[in-house]
Enzyme design. Structure first.
Site, PDB file in Angstrom:
ATOM      1  N   LYS A  22      -0.995  13.763  12.298  1.00 47.22           N
ATOM      2  CA  LYS A  22      -1.875  13.963  11.015  1.00 47.22           C
ATOM      3  C   LYS A  22      -2.814  12.583  10.549  1.00 47.22           C
ATOM      4  O   LYS A  22      -3.831  12.828  10.247  1.00 47.22           O
ATOM      5  CB  LYS A  22      -0.626  13.810   9.789  1.00 47.22           C
ATOM      6  CG  LYS A  22      -1.307  13.840   8.435  1.00 47.22           C
ATOM      7  CD  LYS A  22      -0.086  13.628   7.349  1.00 47.22           C
ATOM      8  CE  LYS A  22       0.496  12.189   7.164  1.00 47.22           C
ATOM      9  NZ  LYS A  22      -0.420  11.435   6.216  1.00 47.22           N
ATOM     10  N   ASN A  23      -2.132  11.495  11.019  1.00 50.32           N
ATOM     11  CA  ASN A  23      -3.232  10.114  10.491  1.00 50.32           C
ATOM     12  C   ASN A  23      -4.196  10.029  11.643  1.00 50.32           C
ATOM     13  O   ASN A  23      -4.956   9.138  11.121  1.00 50.32           O
ATOM     14  CB  ASN A  23      -2.120   8.930  10.406  1.00 50.32           C
ATOM     15  CG  ASN A  23      -1.371   9.173   9.164  1.00 50.32           C
ATOM     16  OD1 ASN A  23      -1.587   9.739   8.276  1.00 50.32           O
ATOM     17  ND2 ASN A  23      -0.128   8.509   9.349  1.00 50.32           N
ATOM     18  N   ARG A  96      -4.670  10.260   0.336  1.00 49.92           N
ATOM     19  CA  ARG A  96      -5.129   8.970   0.728  1.00 49.92           C
ATOM     20  C   ARG A  96      -6.265   8.812   1.466  1.00 49.92           C
ATOM     21  O   ARG A  96      -7.126   7.943   1.070  1.00 49.92           O
ATOM     22  CB  ARG A  96      -3.965   8.338   1.276  1.00 49.92           C
ATOM     23  CG  ARG A  96      -4.128   6.864   1.322  1.00 49.92           C
ATOM     24  CD  ARG A  96      -3.707   6.306  -0.194  1.00 49.92           C
ATOM     25  NE  ARG A  96      -4.078   5.025  -0.293  1.00 49.92           N
ATOM     26  CZ  ARG A  96      -4.297   4.408  -1.218  1.00 49.92           C
ATOM     27  NH1 ARG A  96      -4.493   4.884  -2.742  1.00 49.92           N
ATOM     28  NH2 ARG A  96      -4.817   3.052  -1.370  1.00 49.92           N
ATOM     29  N   CYS A 120       0.403   9.698  -1.104  1.00 47.33           N
ATOM     30  CA  CYS A 120       1.820   9.188  -1.391  1.00 47.33           C
ATOM     31  C   CYS A 120       1.839   8.026  -2.041  1.00 47.33           C
ATOM     32  O   CYS A 120       1.266   6.999  -1.625  1.00 47.33           O
ATOM     33  CB  CYS A 120       2.551   9.173   0.050  1.00 47.33           C
ATOM     34  SG  CYS A 120       3.242  10.801   0.577  1.00 47.33           S
ATOM     35  N   ARG A 125      -0.932   0.786  -3.270  1.00 46.67           N
ATOM     36  CA  ARG A 125      -1.822   0.671  -1.878  1.00 46.67           C
ATOM     37  C   ARG A 125      -2.962   0.292  -2.170  1.00 46.67           C
ATOM     38  O   ARG A 125      -3.908   1.073  -2.390  1.00 46.67           O
ATOM     39  CB  ARG A 125      -1.461   2.088  -1.348  1.00 46.67           C
ATOM     40  CG  ARG A 125      -0.090   2.576  -1.151  1.00 46.67           C
ATOM     41  CD  ARG A 125       0.013   3.885  -0.639  1.00 46.67           C
ATOM     42  NE  ARG A 125      -0.561   4.122   0.846  1.00 46.67           N
ATOM     43  CZ  ARG A 125      -0.526   5.213   1.419  1.00 46.67           C
ATOM     44  NH1 ARG A 125      -0.264   6.308   0.920  1.00 46.67           N
ATOM     45  NH2 ARG A 125      -0.833   5.343   2.794  1.00 46.67           N
ATOM     46  N   PRO A 126      -3.350  -0.933  -2.069  1.00 46.79           N
ATOM     47  CA  PRO A 126      -4.984  -1.608  -2.323  1.00 46.79           C
ATOM     48  C   PRO A 126      -5.680  -1.193  -1.154  1.00 46.79           C
ATOM     49  O   PRO A 126      -5.195  -0.810  -0.131  1.00 46.79           O
ATOM     50  CB  PRO A 126      -4.396  -3.084  -2.185  1.00 46.79           C
ATOM     51  CG  PRO A 126      -3.148  -3.554  -1.316  1.00 46.79           C
ATOM     52  CD  PRO A 126      -2.265  -2.105  -1.575  1.00 46.79           C
ATOM     53  N   ILE A 127      -6.980  -1.244  -1.601  1.00 48.22           N
ATOM     54  CA  ILE A 127      -8.029  -0.989  -0.581  1.00 48.22           C
ATOM     55  C   ILE A 127      -8.860  -2.290  -0.467  1.00 48.22           C
ATOM     56  O   ILE A 127     -10.135  -2.192  -0.048  1.00 48.22           O
ATOM     57  CB  ILE A 127      -8.717   0.181  -0.763  1.00 48.22           C
ATOM     58  CG1 ILE A 127      -9.318   0.192  -2.011  1.00 48.22           C
ATOM     59  CG2 ILE A 127      -7.747   1.249  -0.489  1.00 48.22           C
ATOM     60  CD1 ILE A 127     -10.507   1.378  -2.002  1.00 48.22           C
ATOM     61  N   ASP A 308       6.713   4.469   8.835  1.00 48.29           N
ATOM     62  CA  ASP A 308       6.684   5.972   8.529  1.00 48.29           C
ATOM     63  C   ASP A 308       7.972   6.306   9.271  1.00 48.29           C
ATOM     64  O   ASP A 308       8.184   7.828   8.956  1.00 48.29           O
ATOM     65  CB  ASP A 308       5.385   6.615   9.019  1.00 48.29           C
ATOM     66  CG  ASP A 308       4.210   6.048   8.094  1.00 48.29           C
ATOM     67  OD1 ASP A 308       4.355   5.622   7.264  1.00 48.29           O
ATOM     68  OD2 ASP A 308       2.944   6.333   8.769  1.00 48.29           O
ATOM     69  N   ARG A 400       2.924  18.146   3.246  1.00 42.52           N
ATOM     70  CA  ARG A 400       1.471  17.816   3.618  1.00 42.52           C
ATOM     71  C   ARG A 400       1.400  17.171   5.110  1.00 42.52           C
ATOM     72  O   ARG A 400       0.125  16.938   5.552  1.00 42.52           O
ATOM     73  CB  ARG A 400       1.411  16.439   2.823  1.00 42.52           C
ATOM     74  CG  ARG A 400       1.207  16.813   1.256  1.00 42.52           C
ATOM     75  CD  ARG A 400       0.937  15.608   0.343  1.00 42.52           C
ATOM     76  NE  ARG A 400       0.106  14.908   1.015  1.00 42.52           N
ATOM     77  CZ  ARG A 400      -0.060  13.211   0.860  1.00 42.52           C
ATOM     78  NH1 ARG A 400       0.678  13.002  -0.174  1.00 42.52           N
ATOM     79  NH2 ARG A 400      -0.726  12.513   1.405  1.00 42.52           N
TER      80      ARG A 400
HETATM   81  C1  EPZ Z   1      -1.647   4.137   7.193  1.00 45.03           C
HETATM   82  O1  EPZ Z   1      -1.698   3.933   5.504  1.00 45.03           O
HETATM   83  C2  EPZ Z   1      -1.051   5.554   7.158  1.00 45.03           C
HETATM   84  N1  EPZ Z   1      -1.750   6.570   6.232  1.00 45.03           N
HETATM   85  C3  EPZ Z   1       0.539   5.383   6.470  1.00 45.03           C
HETATM   86  O2  EPZ Z   1       1.235   6.611   6.464  1.00 45.03           O
HETATM   87  C4  EPZ Z   1       1.203   4.221   6.985  1.00 45.03           C
HETATM   88  O3  EPZ Z   1       2.404   4.078   6.243  1.00 45.03           O
HETATM   89  C5  EPZ Z   1       0.511   2.881   7.123  1.00 45.03           C
HETATM   90  O4  EPZ Z   1      -0.834   3.239   7.637  1.00 45.03           O
HETATM   91  C6  EPZ Z   1       1.073   1.769   8.003  1.00 45.03           C
HETATM   92  O5  EPZ Z   1       1.379   2.267   9.253  1.00 45.03           O
HETATM   93  C7  EPZ Z   1      -2.749   7.091   6.973  1.00 45.03           C
HETATM   94  O6  EPZ Z   1      -2.889   6.855   8.134  1.00 45.03           O
HETATM   95  C8  EPZ Z   1      -3.365   8.111   5.893  1.00 45.03           C
HETATM   96  P1  EPZ Z   1      -2.443  -0.129   6.042  1.00 45.03           P
HETATM   97  P2  EPZ Z   1      -2.516   2.854   5.202  1.00 45.03           P
HETATM   98  O7  EPZ Z   1      -3.459  -0.451   5.315  1.00 45.03           O
HETATM   99  O8  EPZ Z   1      -3.735   2.580   6.286  1.00 45.03           O
HETATM  100  C9  EPZ Z   1      -1.809  -3.776   2.996  1.00 45.03           C
HETATM  101  C10 EPZ Z   1       2.541   8.405   6.000  1.00 45.03           C
HETATM  102  O9  EPZ Z   1       3.713   8.489   5.697  1.00 45.03           O
HETATM  103  N2  EPZ Z   1      -3.085  -3.752   2.721  1.00 45.03           N
HETATM  104  O10 EPZ Z   1      -1.904  -0.191   7.319  1.00 45.03           O
HETATM  105  O11 EPZ Z   1      -3.141   3.048   3.678  1.00 45.03           O
HETATM  106  C11 EPZ Z   1      -0.881  -2.673   2.489  1.00 45.03           C
HETATM  107  O12 EPZ Z   1      -0.231  -3.002   1.159  1.00 45.03           O
HETATM  108  C12 EPZ Z   1       1.569   7.182   5.498  1.00 45.03           C
HETATM  109  O13 EPZ Z   1       1.922   9.247   6.994  1.00 45.03           O
HETATM  110  C13 EPZ Z   1      -3.798  -4.616   1.724  1.00 45.03           C
HETATM  111  O14 EPZ Z   1      -3.084  -5.720   1.420  1.00 45.03           O
HETATM  112  O15 EPZ Z   1      -1.693   1.601   5.433  1.00 45.03           O
HETATM  113  C14 EPZ Z   1       0.538  -2.600   3.345  1.00 45.03           C
HETATM  114  O16 EPZ Z   1       1.295  -3.788   3.052  1.00 45.03           O
HETATM  115  C15 EPZ Z   1       2.177   6.529   4.450  1.00 45.03           C
HETATM  116  N3  EPZ Z   1      -5.078  -4.272   1.545  1.00 45.03           N
HETATM  117  C16 EPZ Z   1      -0.199  -3.226   4.799  1.00 45.03           C
HETATM  118  O17 EPZ Z   1      -1.731  -3.701   4.367  1.00 45.03           O
HETATM  119  C17 EPZ Z   1      -5.552  -3.327   1.993  1.00 45.03           C
HETATM  120  O18 EPZ Z   1      -6.534  -3.267   1.588  1.00 45.03           O
HETATM  121  C18 EPZ Z   1      -0.396  -1.873   5.780  1.00 45.03           C
HETATM  122  O19 EPZ Z   1      -1.078  -0.903   5.101  1.00 45.03           O
HETATM  123  C19 EPZ Z   1      -5.032  -2.393   2.672  1.00 45.03           C
HETATM  124  C20 EPZ Z   1      -3.721  -2.654   3.148  1.00 45.03           C
END
Ligand code: EPZ
Length: 427
Positions: A22-23, A96, A120, A125-127, A308, A400
């Site tokens: 998926k991801n 997302r 989810c 979930r910041p960007i 995950d 999903r």
């Molecule tokens: C991806 O989310 C996955 N989603 C998530 O899977 C997964 O939990 C996550 O990576 C971690 O492995 C998809 O790929 C669509 P991150 P993502 O940016 O990219 C912080 C599932 O169940 N952060 O790696 O959104 C954040 O708060 C989903 O399949 C910032 O601070 O996650 C977290 O603590 C749920 N600022 C850490 O980084 C940002 O701009 C990791 O988040 C982005 C993230």
């Protein structure tokens, strides 16, 4: 409304196949926007998130055709996408990963206007890191009331440093940089298998990306990206979820179409519980005969134990002998599903980002909710191990991310079915 009804305590035997990741799929499909010719993507999982992102691309002007009517093989012709604006707010807000359109459109047009993503929401979930990457390349980012706007006069390859390891920000930086003149270096990049898959896909179209799967990714911008045919890797988390399901229910199942190396951290923890995991070239066999033992788990970015898989492991360890400790180190909070497990008799105490689990073998069926995708998978795992009947509502979250979960689990002996009910009648 539909729910899953599961009668637990059936041991699981047989074979099960894992679908495409998926991801990876939800990043590779938006990446096609960058191509100057049509692409064929194979091994697509047949799940809601994939159909939503394909609908978004169609809405943007891409031609999307399933090959021979097979939903796991799609031809996407992006040449009809002529605007940097995404207007289908509802679809974008459904998932997302629609945030990958920001990087892809910035890379293609030098600007983007995309509604806020959804998906989810187990915690905030910041960007900000995605935006930081775009800004480093030379874009101006405006957060509007309902949209994110990226503008640029000229983008240039630069060094992007992430102080938090982020899958999404790493992917978005790659998408934005792949056609940008010069050299972009992403420092402290995420290393998940889907990062490597996206880089491999982009390279198949003629991109020049090196180092994906390590901490430093180097990208030399190219002018054009050509057509390609690409097959998505197997889903690490779907495979891990079925491995945990077999461990929870007991039995002996061959889980096929996997990359065993992607499962190393999950395999190691399952072995700690006394579960036998045999590895083959493209399959793993999971055997659980004896009582499960407790163990401690700490989630970390890849190659650490994946966040995950955390809810599924908490469900599993609720049925193990002794006290386990699960520490969530990726997300600020991801334990909101624990009260649902308590309804089934699980004995879990949360303390900040740590769950202390006092395992017991007599979880019992209850009416529970799937609060998000992986929390829903955890409910399924607990239900398979529990005495009696469990009813799981809000299964749209589970669907999903898990293709044909009922069919797959039924085929190995689980007593699971989907029933339609009227909301609030029996809740
Ligand atoms: C991806 O989310 C996955 N989603 C998530 O899977 C997964 O939990 C996550 O990576 C971690 O492995 C998809 O790929 C669509 P991150 P993502 O940016 O990219 C912080 C599932 O169940 N952060 O790696 O959104 C954040 O708060 C989903 O399949 C910032 O601070 O996650 C977290 O603590 C749920 N600022 C850490 O980084 C940002 O701009 C990791 O988040 C982005 C993230």
């Amino acid at each position: 409304m539909d729910k899953f009804v599961i009668n637990g305590r059936n041991k699981l035997y047989g074979e099960i196949s894992v679908s495409g990741a998926k991801n990876a799929a939800v990043a590779i499909i938006p990446a096609v926007v960058l191509a100057d010719e049509p692409c064929v993507i194979e091994n697509l999982p047949k799940i809601k998130d994939v159909s939503v992102i394909l609908s978004i691309l169609k809405h943007m002007g891409a031609e999307v055709t399933f090959i021979d009517g097979d939903e796991s093989r799609v031809r996407i012709d992006p040449t009809g996408i002529t605007s940097h604006k995404v207007t289908c707010d509802k679809l974008v807000g459904d998932m997302r990963a629609s945030y990958y359109l920001l990087g892809a459109l910035l890379g293609k047009f030098g600007k983007a206007l995309v509604p806020f993503p959804g998906g989810c929401s187990f915690c905030e979930r910041p960007i900000n890191l995605h935006l930081k990457a775009f800004e480093t390349l030379g874009a101006a980012c405006n957060i509007l009331p309902t949209h994110i706007e990226l503008m640029s006069d000229k983008l240039e390859g630069r060094q992007i440093y992430f102080d938090v390891v982020s899958v999404g920000a790493t992917m978005n930086a790659m998408l934005a940089a792949v056609k940008v003149p010069g050299k972009t270096v992403i420092d402290r990049a995420a290393k998940e298998p889907h990062i490597v898959d996206l880089a491999n896909f982009l390279n198949s179209m003629g991109a020049n990306i090196k180092g994906a799967g390590t901490d430093v990714i180097k990208i030399r911008g190219v002018e054009r990206l050509h057509s390609c045919t690409y097959s998505i890797i197997p889903d690490q988390i779907e495979a891990g979820t079925y491995m945990a399901a077999v461990a929870a229910a007991g039995g002996n199942v061959l889980i096929k179409d996997v990359i065993p190396e992607h499962l190393d951290s999950i395999t190691a923890k399952l072995r700690d519980t006394g579960t036998i995991v045999e590895e083959y070239d493209e399959a793993v066999r999971v055997i659980r005969e004896d009582e499960l033992k407790s163990c401690n788990v700490k989630t970390m970015p890849h190659p650490g134990f994946p966040t995950d898989m955390q809810p599924q492991f908490v469900a599993l360890l609720s049925t193990a002998h002794g006290r386990s400790r699960v520490m969530e180190c990726v997300w600020e909070s991801r334990f909101s599903y624990i009260p649902q497990l308590r309804k089934m008799g699980a004995d879990i105490i949360e303390n900040g980002n740590i769950a202390h689990i006092y395992g017991k073998q007599d979880l019992c069926g209850a009416k529970v909710h799937a609060l998000d995708l992986r929390a829903g998978a955890a409910m399924v795992i607990a239900a398979l191990a529990a005495y009696g009947t469990t009813e799981i509502s809000d299964i749209r979250y589970i669907e999903r991310g898990y293709e044909k979960i009922i069919e797959k689990l039924s085929s190995i002996g689980a007593d699971i079915r989907r029933v339609t009910y009227k909301e609030n009648v029996d809740e």
